[in-house]
Motif scaffolding. Structure first.
Motif, short mmCIF file in Angstrom:
data_model
loop_
_atom_site.label_atom_id
_atom_site.label_comp_id
_atom_site.label_asym_id
_atom_site.label_seq_id
_atom_site.Cartn_x
_atom_site.Cartn_y
_atom_site.Cartn_z
N GLU A 1 0.79 -1.23 0.00
CA GLU A 1 0.00 0.00 0.00
C GLU A 1 0.83 1.28 0.00
OE1 GLU A 1 -2.81 -0.22 3.23
OE2 GLU A 1 -3.63 -2.14 2.52
N GLN A 2 2.09 1.19 0.37
CA GLN A 2 2.95 2.38 0.42
C GLN A 2 4.20 2.20 -0.44
OE1 GLN A 2 2.43 2.44 5.05
NE2 GLN A 2 3.25 4.43 4.44
N THR A 3 4.07 1.43 -1.50
CA THR A 3 5.21 1.05 -2.33
C THR A 3 6.01 2.25 -2.82
OG1 THR A 3 3.85 -0.82 -3.05
CG2 THR A 3 5.92 -0.44 -4.22
N ASN A 4 5.32 3.29 -3.26
CA ASN A 4 6.03 4.47 -3.79
C ASN A 4 6.92 5.14 -2.73
OD1 ASN A 4 4.70 4.00 -6.19
ND2 ASN A 4 3.29 5.70 -5.96
N GLU A 5 6.61 4.91 -1.45
CA GLU A 5 7.36 5.56 -0.37
C GLU A 5 8.66 4.85 -0.02
OE1 GLU A 5 4.89 6.77 3.01
OE2 GLU A 5 3.16 6.28 1.73
N TRP A 6 8.76 3.55 -0.32
CA TRP A 6 9.96 2.81 0.08
C TRP A 6 10.76 2.25 -1.09
CZ3 TRP A 6 10.34 -2.02 -1.79
CH2 TRP A 6 9.18 -2.71 -2.10
N PHE A 7 10.20 2.23 -2.30
CA PHE A 7 10.75 1.43 -3.39
C PHE A 7 12.14 1.84 -3.88
CE2 PHE A 7 11.32 -0.14 -7.70
CZ PHE A 7 11.10 -1.48 -7.49
N CYS A 8 12.48 3.09 -3.84
CA CYS A 8 13.84 3.46 -4.28
C CYS A 8 14.46 4.42 -3.27
CB CYS A 8 13.85 4.02 -5.70
SG CYS A 8 13.02 5.58 -5.92
N PRO A 9 15.79 4.39 -3.19
CA PRO A 9 16.47 5.22 -2.18
C PRO A 9 16.24 6.71 -2.41
CG PRO A 9 17.97 3.59 -3.13
CD PRO A 9 16.72 3.58 -3.96
N LYS A 10 15.89 7.40 -1.34
CA LYS A 10 15.75 8.85 -1.41
C LYS A 10 17.13 9.46 -1.66
CE LYS A 10 11.69 9.15 1.47
NZ LYS A 10 11.19 7.92 1.83
N PRO A 11 17.28 10.50 -2.42
CA PRO A 11 16.26 11.46 -2.83
C PRO A 11 15.51 11.07 -4.10
CG PRO A 11 18.37 12.27 -3.55
CD PRO A 11 18.63 10.98 -2.80
N TRP A 12 15.77 9.88 -4.64
CA TRP A 12 14.99 9.40 -5.77
C TRP A 12 13.56 9.14 -5.29
CZ3 TRP A 12 16.70 7.69 -10.82
CH2 TRP A 12 18.02 8.05 -11.10
N ARG A 13 12.62 9.13 -6.21
CA ARG A 13 11.25 8.76 -5.89
C ARG A 13 10.75 7.80 -6.96
NH1 ARG A 13 7.31 11.16 -8.81
NH2 ARG A 13 7.95 12.82 -10.21
N ALA A 14 9.73 7.04 -6.63
CA ALA A 14 9.22 6.01 -7.55
C ALA A 14 7.72 6.14 -7.74
CB ALA A 14 9.55 4.62 -7.01
N GLU A 15 7.30 5.74 -8.92
CA GLU A 15 5.89 5.50 -9.22
C GLU A 15 5.80 4.04 -9.63
OE1 GLU A 15 4.63 8.34 -12.18
OE2 GLU A 15 4.91 10.03 -10.82
N VAL A 16 5.18 3.25 -8.77
CA VAL A 16 5.13 1.80 -8.96
C VAL A 16 3.70 1.38 -9.24
CG1 VAL A 16 5.59 -0.43 -7.87
CG2 VAL A 16 7.08 1.53 -7.38
N ASP A 17 3.53 0.59 -10.29
CA ASP A 17 2.23 0.04 -10.64
C ASP A 17 2.40 -1.45 -10.87
OD1 ASP A 17 -0.37 -0.39 -11.47
OD2 ASP A 17 -0.06 0.43 -13.49
N TRP A 18 2.01 -2.23 -9.86
CA TRP A 18 2.14 -3.68 -9.92
C TRP A 18 0.75 -4.30 -9.86
CZ3 TRP A 18 6.03 -4.29 -5.31
CH2 TRP A 18 7.31 -3.92 -5.73
#
Length: 152
Positions: free
Chosen positions: A26-43
């Motif tokens: 439910e919070q995949t976009n918040e943990w998926f890649c190391p900050k300061p990068w950000r992710a948009e994940v659609d699985w």
């Protein structure tokens, strides 16, 4: 399985598997890649489901990864690959990714694995910063899950 072609990280998370799984999904976009990068994940978490991720870097970088979910067992394991994109269209494979969750006395053992077809691909992934990146992702997942546990 040729373990010489696998990279992995593991972390013991101080939260039960159901909490970690909820944060994972439910919070995949918040943990998926190391900050300061950000992710948009659609699985689409089912066998044959689509896997689409776009990672955005702080300097305008964009890294798109499309693939297929091979296995999804809630609370246990997610397996995906970039060897195919939608409608089973082959593309140059880089890896098979595996996220695993197991109970250890009310805590969760999280393991992230990347299995590669070739030693060249494995070495490329190492050079890209696999150990630091996937460890940071595990840390971010742990922080969110431990916070969710505390708030429950």
């Amino acid at each position: 399985m040729n373990e010489d072609l696998e990279l992995s990280v593991t972390r013991l998370i101080d939260a039960p598997v159901d909490v970690v799984w909820r944060v994972f999904t439910e919070q995949t976009n918040e943990w998926f890649c190391p900050k300061p990068w950000r992710a948009e994940v659609d699985w689409d978490l089912r066998a044959g489901g689509r896997s689409s991720t776009v990672m955005y870097g702080p300097n305008g970088e964009e890294n798109r990864m499309d693939g297929i979910i091979l296995e999804a067992i809630p609370g246990k394991r997610v397996v995906f690959t970039d060897a195919f994109k939608g409608d089973w269209m082959p593309q140059g494979p880089f890896m098979v990714g595996i996220f695993e969750f197991s109970d250890e006395g009310g805590k969760t053992r999280y393991t992230g694995r990347a299995r590669h077809w070739t030693d060249v691909a494995k070495q490329q992934h190492q050079a890209m910063g696999f150990a630091d990146g996937w460890s940071k992702v595990a840390e971010q997942l742990a922080e969110l899950a431990e916070k969710a546990k505390a708030e429950a």
